[in-house]
Design a protein around this motif. Structure first.
Motif, mmCIF file in Angstrom:
data_model
loop_
_atom_site.group_PDB
_atom_site.id
_atom_site.type_symbol
_atom_site.label_atom_id
_atom_site.label_comp_id
_atom_site.label_asym_id
_atom_site.label_seq_id
_atom_site.Cartn_x
_atom_site.Cartn_y
_atom_site.Cartn_z
ATOM 1 N N ILE A 113 -23.869 5.765 74.730
ATOM 2 C CA ILE A 113 -23.155 6.977 74.375
ATOM 3 C C ILE A 113 -24.011 7.962 73.673
ATOM 4 O O ILE A 113 -24.058 9.064 73.995
ATOM 5 C CB ILE A 113 -21.734 6.901 73.509
ATOM 6 N N LEU A 114 -24.799 7.566 72.736
ATOM 7 C CA LEU A 114 -25.532 8.406 71.974
ATOM 8 C C LEU A 114 -26.666 8.743 72.912
ATOM 9 O O LEU A 114 -27.174 10.007 72.593
ATOM 10 C CB LEU A 114 -26.160 7.993 70.576
ATOM 11 N N ALA A 115 -27.235 8.085 73.571
ATOM 12 C CA ALA A 115 -28.505 8.487 74.361
ATOM 13 C C ALA A 115 -27.897 9.608 75.432
ATOM 14 O O ALA A 115 -28.589 10.469 75.698
ATOM 15 C CB ALA A 115 -28.980 7.189 75.206
ATOM 16 N N ARG A 116 -26.923 9.179 75.959
ATOM 17 C CA ARG A 116 -26.309 10.325 76.930
ATOM 18 C C ARG A 116 -26.167 11.560 76.286
ATOM 19 O O ARG A 116 -26.726 12.641 76.706
ATOM 20 C CB ARG A 116 -24.900 9.802 77.449
ATOM 21 N N GLU A 117 -25.410 11.607 75.216
ATOM 22 C CA GLU A 117 -25.170 12.775 74.474
ATOM 23 C C GLU A 117 -26.448 13.512 73.966
ATOM 24 O O GLU A 117 -26.695 14.695 74.199
ATOM 25 C CB GLU A 117 -24.345 12.575 73.328
ATOM 26 N N ILE A 118 -27.400 12.827 73.522
ATOM 27 C CA ILE A 118 -28.359 13.721 73.081
ATOM 28 C C ILE A 118 -29.457 13.961 74.360
ATOM 29 O O ILE A 118 -29.905 15.152 74.363
ATOM 30 C CB ILE A 118 -29.561 12.756 72.216
ATOM 31 N N GLY A 119 -29.246 13.025 75.550
ATOM 32 C CA GLY A 119 -30.216 13.478 76.487
ATOM 33 C C GLY A 119 -29.653 14.841 77.271
ATOM 34 O O GLY A 119 -30.171 15.514 77.605
ATOM 35 N N ILE A 120 -28.261 14.776 77.520
ATOM 36 C CA ILE A 120 -27.588 16.075 78.191
ATOM 37 C C ILE A 120 -28.004 17.215 77.299
ATOM 38 O O ILE A 120 -28.158 18.386 77.579
ATOM 39 C CB ILE A 120 -26.062 15.803 78.255
ATOM 40 N N HIS A 129 -33.089 28.624 79.868
ATOM 41 C CA HIS A 129 -33.546 30.075 80.576
ATOM 42 C C HIS A 129 -33.280 30.201 81.753
ATOM 43 O O HIS A 129 -33.279 31.450 82.391
ATOM 44 C CB HIS A 129 -35.189 29.799 80.307
ATOM 45 N N ARG A 130 -32.532 29.299 82.631
ATOM 46 C CA ARG A 130 -31.891 29.721 83.639
ATOM 47 C C ARG A 130 -30.190 29.840 83.591
ATOM 48 O O ARG A 130 -29.866 29.994 84.614
ATOM 49 C CB ARG A 130 -32.027 28.550 84.630
ATOM 50 N N GLY A 131 -29.678 29.802 82.449
ATOM 51 C CA GLY A 131 -28.400 30.062 82.139
ATOM 52 C C GLY A 131 -27.820 28.504 81.734
ATOM 53 O O GLY A 131 -28.394 27.664 81.628
ATOM 54 N N VAL A 132 -26.681 28.813 81.117
ATOM 55 C CA VAL A 132 -26.016 27.439 80.633
ATOM 56 C C VAL A 132 -25.395 26.686 81.505
ATOM 57 O O VAL A 132 -24.643 27.281 82.608
ATOM 58 C CB VAL A 132 -24.765 28.126 79.509
ATOM 59 N N ILE A 133 -25.585 25.406 81.523
ATOM 60 C CA ILE A 133 -24.453 24.613 82.365
ATOM 61 C C ILE A 133 -23.308 24.547 81.724
ATOM 62 O O ILE A 133 -22.992 23.880 80.486
ATOM 63 C CB ILE A 133 -25.134 23.236 82.262
ATOM 64 N N PRO A 134 -22.224 24.909 82.490
ATOM 65 C CA PRO A 134 -20.884 24.910 81.921
ATOM 66 C C PRO A 134 -20.356 23.497 81.828
ATOM 67 O O PRO A 134 -20.829 22.578 82.614
ATOM 68 C CB PRO A 134 -20.008 25.685 82.765
ATOM 69 N N ALA A 135 -19.298 23.464 80.817
ATOM 70 C CA ALA A 135 -18.996 22.181 80.814
ATOM 71 C C ALA A 135 -17.728 22.045 81.715
ATOM 72 O O ALA A 135 -16.821 22.605 82.088
ATOM 73 C CB ALA A 135 -17.862 21.751 79.226
ATOM 74 N N SER A 136 -17.972 20.752 82.461
ATOM 75 C CA SER A 136 -16.932 20.466 83.444
ATOM 76 C C SER A 136 -15.847 19.907 83.102
ATOM 77 O O SER A 136 -15.689 19.453 81.855
ATOM 78 C CB SER A 136 -17.834 19.249 84.710
ATOM 79 N N ILE A 181 -24.473 11.674 84.545
ATOM 80 C CA ILE A 181 -25.207 11.849 86.199
ATOM 81 C C ILE A 181 -24.720 13.045 86.724
ATOM 82 O O ILE A 181 -25.771 13.580 87.489
ATOM 83 C CB ILE A 181 -24.595 10.670 86.999
ATOM 84 N N ASP A 182 -23.650 13.517 86.620
ATOM 85 C CA ASP A 182 -23.402 14.791 87.201
ATOM 86 C C ASP A 182 -24.034 15.925 86.622
ATOM 87 O O ASP A 182 -24.272 16.976 87.209
ATOM 88 C CB ASP A 182 -21.680 15.192 86.982
ATOM 89 N N TYR A 183 -24.133 15.948 85.282
ATOM 90 C CA TYR A 183 -24.859 17.007 84.736
ATOM 91 C C TYR A 183 -26.362 16.977 85.114
ATOM 92 O O TYR A 183 -26.927 18.070 85.444
ATOM 93 C CB TYR A 183 -24.891 16.808 82.973
ATOM 94 N N VAL A 184 -26.920 15.799 85.264
ATOM 95 C CA VAL A 184 -28.293 15.716 85.869
ATOM 96 C C VAL A 184 -28.336 16.300 87.064
ATOM 97 O O VAL A 184 -29.503 17.019 87.564
ATOM 98 C CB VAL A 184 -28.979 14.353 85.474
ATOM 99 N N VAL A 185 -27.512 15.936 88.041
ATOM 100 C CA VAL A 185 -27.550 16.428 89.447
ATOM 101 C C VAL A 185 -27.338 17.959 89.619
ATOM 102 O O VAL A 185 -28.013 18.638 90.265
ATOM 103 C CB VAL A 185 -26.326 15.675 90.234
#
Length: 198
Positions: A113-120, A129-136, A181-185
């Motif tokens: 869980i922490l790896a995912r949270e820190i990674g995202i 710089h390209r814009g904020v990734i909105p929360a899905s 995975i969705d955020y990375v995609v």
């Protein structure tokens, strides 16, 4: 006339000392209080675990409130944008690590869980710089299920209630991985679109 702001064009200066930011700072301050109660009397005394649960719930409520206030009442500030996710990660991280240290939650769950949270979080900064990734919607559901699962594990549960806590935690883990995975995609697709435009 030049000294008068034009209607609709004036930029409103938002004070850092607003209610949304106060709630964020309060959430940060509640983290050590939560840990004190969680580890008190060896970490498994029911009274202290219930107290830790109450502190955790109050902190989660401040998370819901500060975001709503900032968005709906124009209280968004650079400080809040930076401090809010830090406060969230501090609370969730402290709870997960604390539960694992007490032997109530496997370390692999905490690490995943922490790896995912820190990674995202790092990914969001990388593509800022390209814009904020909105929360899905999935991301918001993940946050809710994580909070419920952690709260259940903080409580001194046994029997069927503990089984329920494990079911909710399993759902939280699945949502954590899936939304990650969705955020990375989504970020990769955005980068490709940017490359095509350039």
């Amino acid at each position: 006339m030049s000294g008068q702001p034009k209607t609709g064009s004036a930029v409103k200066r938002v004070s850092v000392l607003n209610l949304a930011n106060v709630l964020t700072v309060l959430r940060m301050a509640l983290v050590p209080v939560f840990l004190v109660e969680l580890f008190a009397a060896g970490g498994h005394e029911p009274g202290h675990r219930i107290a830790a649960f109450v502190v955790f719930v109050v902190a989660i409520i401040t998370d819901r409130l500060d975001g709503a206030l900032a968005r709906n009442y124009g209280m968004v500030t650079p400080f809040g944008a930076l401090a809010d996710p830090i406060a969230d990660k501090a609370l969730i991280g402290a709870a997960l690590i604390g539960l694992s240290m007490l032997g109530d939650l496997p370390w692999w769950v905490t690490v995943l869980i922490l790896a995912r949270e820190i990674g995202i979080t790092l990914l969001r900064f990388a593509v800022l710089h390209r814009g904020v990734i909105p929360a899905s919607r999935g991301g918001k559901l993940k946050t809710l299920v994580q909070a419920v699962a952690i709260g259940l594990f903080v409580l001194p549960l046994a029997g069927p209630w503990l089984v329920t806590a494990w079911v909710v935690m399993a759902a939280a883990v699945l949502l954590t991985v899936g939304t990650g995975i969705d955020y990375v995609v989504a970020a990769a697709a955005d980068l490709r679109r940017g490359s095509d435009r350039s």
